[in-house]
Scaffold this motif. Sequence first.
Motif, mmCIF file in Angstrom:
data_model
loop_
_atom_site.group_PDB
_atom_site.id
_atom_site.type_symbol
_atom_site.label_atom_id
_atom_site.label_comp_id
_atom_site.label_asym_id
_atom_site.label_seq_id
_atom_site.Cartn_x
_atom_site.Cartn_y
_atom_site.Cartn_z
ATOM 1 N N VAL A 93 42.450 41.239 53.288
ATOM 2 C CA VAL A 93 41.392 41.803 53.100
ATOM 3 C C VAL A 93 40.993 41.153 51.575
ATOM 4 C CG1 VAL A 93 39.905 43.571 52.445
ATOM 5 C CG2 VAL A 93 41.712 44.144 54.207
ATOM 6 N N ARG A 94 39.714 40.496 51.545
ATOM 7 C CA ARG A 94 39.343 39.779 50.536
ATOM 8 C C ARG A 94 37.945 40.187 50.376
ATOM 9 N NH1 ARG A 94 35.840 35.584 49.661
ATOM 10 N NH2 ARG A 94 36.127 34.576 47.478
ATOM 11 N N LYS A 95 37.566 40.728 49.279
ATOM 12 C CA LYS A 95 36.146 41.253 48.854
ATOM 13 C C LYS A 95 35.889 40.675 47.418
ATOM 14 C CE LYS A 95 35.973 45.041 51.810
ATOM 15 N NZ LYS A 95 35.935 46.610 51.819
ATOM 16 N N VAL A 96 34.677 40.382 46.994
ATOM 17 C CA VAL A 96 33.977 40.045 45.806
ATOM 18 C C VAL A 96 32.989 41.177 45.319
ATOM 19 C CG1 VAL A 96 32.745 38.472 44.434
ATOM 20 C CG2 VAL A 96 34.505 37.619 46.454
ATOM 21 N N TYR A 97 33.097 41.609 44.155
ATOM 22 C CA TYR A 97 32.261 42.524 43.647
ATOM 23 C C TYR A 97 31.723 42.025 42.446
ATOM 24 C CZ TYR A 97 34.666 45.563 46.609
ATOM 25 O OH TYR A 97 35.242 46.205 47.988
ATOM 26 N N ILE A 98 30.301 42.459 42.228
ATOM 27 C CA ILE A 98 29.730 41.966 40.772
ATOM 28 C C ILE A 98 29.443 43.101 40.025
ATOM 29 C CG2 ILE A 98 29.065 39.883 41.643
ATOM 30 C CD1 ILE A 98 26.290 41.041 42.329
ATOM 31 N N GLY B 279 39.449 30.894 18.285
ATOM 32 C CA GLY B 279 38.351 31.660 18.777
ATOM 33 C C GLY B 279 38.481 33.091 18.544
ATOM 34 N N ASN B 280 37.439 33.815 19.046
ATOM 35 C CA ASN B 280 37.493 34.990 19.241
ATOM 36 C C ASN B 280 38.433 35.944 20.152
ATOM 37 O OD1 ASN B 280 36.746 37.928 18.756
ATOM 38 N ND2 ASN B 280 34.624 37.928 18.810
ATOM 39 N N LEU B 281 39.524 36.456 19.528
ATOM 40 C CA LEU B 281 40.530 37.011 20.321
ATOM 41 C C LEU B 281 40.048 38.359 21.093
ATOM 42 C CD1 LEU B 281 43.630 36.578 18.296
ATOM 43 C CD2 LEU B 281 42.564 34.981 19.680
ATOM 44 N N ASN B 282 38.928 38.857 20.648
ATOM 45 C CA ASN B 282 38.407 40.004 21.632
ATOM 46 C C ASN B 282 37.386 39.704 22.587
ATOM 47 O OD1 ASN B 282 39.674 41.902 19.896
ATOM 48 N ND2 ASN B 282 37.746 41.775 18.374
ATOM 49 N N ASN B 283 37.157 38.265 22.733
ATOM 50 C CA ASN B 283 36.514 37.788 23.992
ATOM 51 C C ASN B 283 37.154 37.212 24.991
ATOM 52 O OD1 ASN B 283 33.884 38.635 22.615
ATOM 53 N ND2 ASN B 283 33.412 36.593 21.790
ATOM 54 N N TRP B 284 37.293 37.609 25.904
ATOM 55 C CA TRP B 284 37.892 37.213 27.156
ATOM 56 C C TRP B 284 37.043 36.711 28.324
ATOM 57 C CZ3 TRP B 284 43.582 38.851 28.021
ATOM 58 C CH2 TRP B 284 44.142 39.220 26.790
ATOM 59 N N GLU B 285 37.326 35.624 28.890
ATOM 60 C CA GLU B 285 36.445 35.104 29.980
ATOM 61 C C GLU B 285 37.035 35.652 31.124
ATOM 62 O OE1 GLU B 285 35.755 30.965 29.121
ATOM 63 O OE2 GLU B 285 34.360 31.625 27.329
ATOM 64 N N ASN B 286 38.244 35.735 31.281
ATOM 65 C CA ASN B 286 39.096 35.934 32.617
ATOM 66 C C ASN B 286 40.250 36.709 32.641
ATOM 67 O OD1 ASN B 286 41.527 33.894 32.376
ATOM 68 N ND2 ASN B 286 39.744 32.639 31.637
ATOM 69 N N LEU B 287 40.694 37.015 33.603
ATOM 70 C CA LEU B 287 42.016 38.042 33.662
ATOM 71 C C LEU B 287 42.333 37.994 35.092
ATOM 72 C CD1 LEU B 287 43.927 39.745 31.758
ATOM 73 C CD2 LEU B 287 42.104 41.884 32.421
ATOM 74 N N ALA B 288 43.807 38.181 35.302
ATOM 75 C CA ALA B 288 44.136 37.951 36.578
ATOM 76 C C ALA B 288 45.361 38.804 36.802
ATOM 77 C CB ALA B 288 44.426 36.506 37.242
ATOM 78 N N LEU B 289 45.820 39.357 37.950
ATOM 79 C CA LEU B 289 46.816 40.178 38.424
ATOM 80 C C LEU B 289 47.635 39.688 39.693
ATOM 81 C CD1 LEU B 289 47.853 43.692 38.271
ATOM 82 C CD2 LEU B 289 47.863 42.770 40.275
ATOM 83 N N GLU B 290 48.650 39.257 39.817
ATOM 84 C CA GLU B 290 49.483 38.786 40.916
ATOM 85 C C GLU B 290 50.591 39.772 41.055
ATOM 86 O OE1 GLU B 290 48.638 36.586 43.152
ATOM 87 O OE2 GLU B 290 46.760 35.679 42.149
ATOM 88 N N VAL C 197 44.166 39.992 41.931
ATOM 89 C CA VAL C 197 42.936 40.677 41.446
ATOM 90 C C VAL C 197 42.505 39.590 40.531
ATOM 91 C CG1 VAL C 197 41.585 42.121 40.220
ATOM 92 C CG2 VAL C 197 43.406 42.878 41.773
ATOM 93 N N ALA C 198 41.248 38.817 40.546
ATOM 94 C CA ALA C 198 40.888 37.715 39.702
ATOM 95 C C ALA C 198 39.485 38.160 39.052
ATOM 96 C CB ALA C 198 40.645 36.500 40.448
ATOM 97 N N ILE C 199 39.395 38.386 37.611
ATOM 98 C CA ILE C 199 38.356 38.787 37.009
ATOM 99 C C ILE C 199 37.821 37.766 36.063
ATOM 100 C CG2 ILE C 199 37.494 40.787 35.664
ATOM 101 C CD1 ILE C 199 39.908 42.371 36.471
ATOM 102 N N ASP C 200 36.464 37.728 36.090
ATOM 103 C CA ASP C 200 35.712 36.866 35.138
ATOM 104 C C ASP C 200 34.623 37.760 34.636
ATOM 105 O OD1 ASP C 200 33.726 36.510 36.926
ATOM 106 O OD2 ASP C 200 34.511 34.448 37.616
ATOM 107 N N GLU D 271 37.314 39.513 42.020
ATOM 108 C CA GLU D 271 37.574 39.049 43.499
ATOM 109 C C GLU D 271 39.058 39.850 43.610
ATOM 110 O OE1 GLU D 271 38.771 35.148 46.076
ATOM 111 O OE2 GLU D 271 37.424 35.004 44.333
ATOM 112 N N ILE D 272 39.104 40.551 44.950
ATOM 113 C CA ILE D 272 40.301 41.000 45.230
ATOM 114 C C ILE D 272 40.812 40.640 46.557
ATOM 115 C CG2 ILE D 272 39.702 43.324 43.792
ATOM 116 C CD1 ILE D 272 39.429 44.382 46.866
ATOM 117 N N GLN D 273 42.286 40.327 46.623
ATOM 118 C CA GLN D 273 42.924 39.876 47.981
ATOM 119 C C GLN D 273 43.972 40.692 48.320
ATOM 120 O OE1 GLN D 273 42.816 35.755 48.585
ATOM 121 N NE2 GLN D 273 44.138 35.938 50.061
#
Length: 260
Positions: A10-15, A70-81, A93-96, A101-103
């Motif tokens: 199952v793969r889905k994308v949320y905004i 850079g600013n350590l409080n600003n994150w552009e991406n995060l992922a869980l495997e 889980v891939a987040i930007d 996006e979850i799979q």
Amino acid sequence: MNTPIQHDEVRKVYITCRLGKGELERLFNLAPEGIPAASVSVSTQRDSTRYSAAKLSDLIDHVRNSNTTGNLNNWENLALEAADGTGDRKVSVAIDTERVEIQVSGQDATWVHGQAARIELFLKASGGKPRRDSEEKARRIRLALLGYALAIPYMAAMLISLMVVDPQALKSRESRGGGESWQGVFAILGSSATMIFVYWCGFKLFNRANRALLKPTGEIPHGSWWSRSTSADKIALGSLVVAVLSAGVAVVTLGKELAK
């Protein structure tokens, strides 16, 4: 001979997901349920370096203690495997800053579809929307505004044609001058243009208040879109309301003058 196997996926994308530190910790606890903790990895990439850890809190400390810039409080991406050793269960889980996006996949179909449904409920509670549904809604709004915008030159052409063919048509009295009729035309077109501007500004402010957020190092505000709006957006909306009311008063006053 290898035994045939079957995987469910199952793969889905949320905004528009609004994810602060608390939401991310709960999401990263929920997503890999049923998978050994030793098989879970959380990571982020800053510039050309990828940082990984077993938990979100450890990853945040790892980034803060690193030599990244850079600013350590600003994150552009995060992922869980996460994946078990048998291949029965796997989740990513891939987040930007725009989407999540979850799979979920594996041979355990019950776990795959169950986890996908639970993650979906969590993301929707965090303001997320399936990408296709949101895109369709935005498309309908844009078409409505476009139709309204196209109606203005059409109305202008009709009114001008009417005045050319029958100059008396827009006059309440035969003694009225042609200039006053043109003022009426401009009043109608001006009010229509003002409403389009109001709708467009409201649409932009609403989208700003509901835009996606990724903030692993802090909490984010919740509540209505008004409570989440910035002070600048609230001031802009207040100014817009005052301008619209002033324009409405001007149109009404002009209408009364033309009716005399």
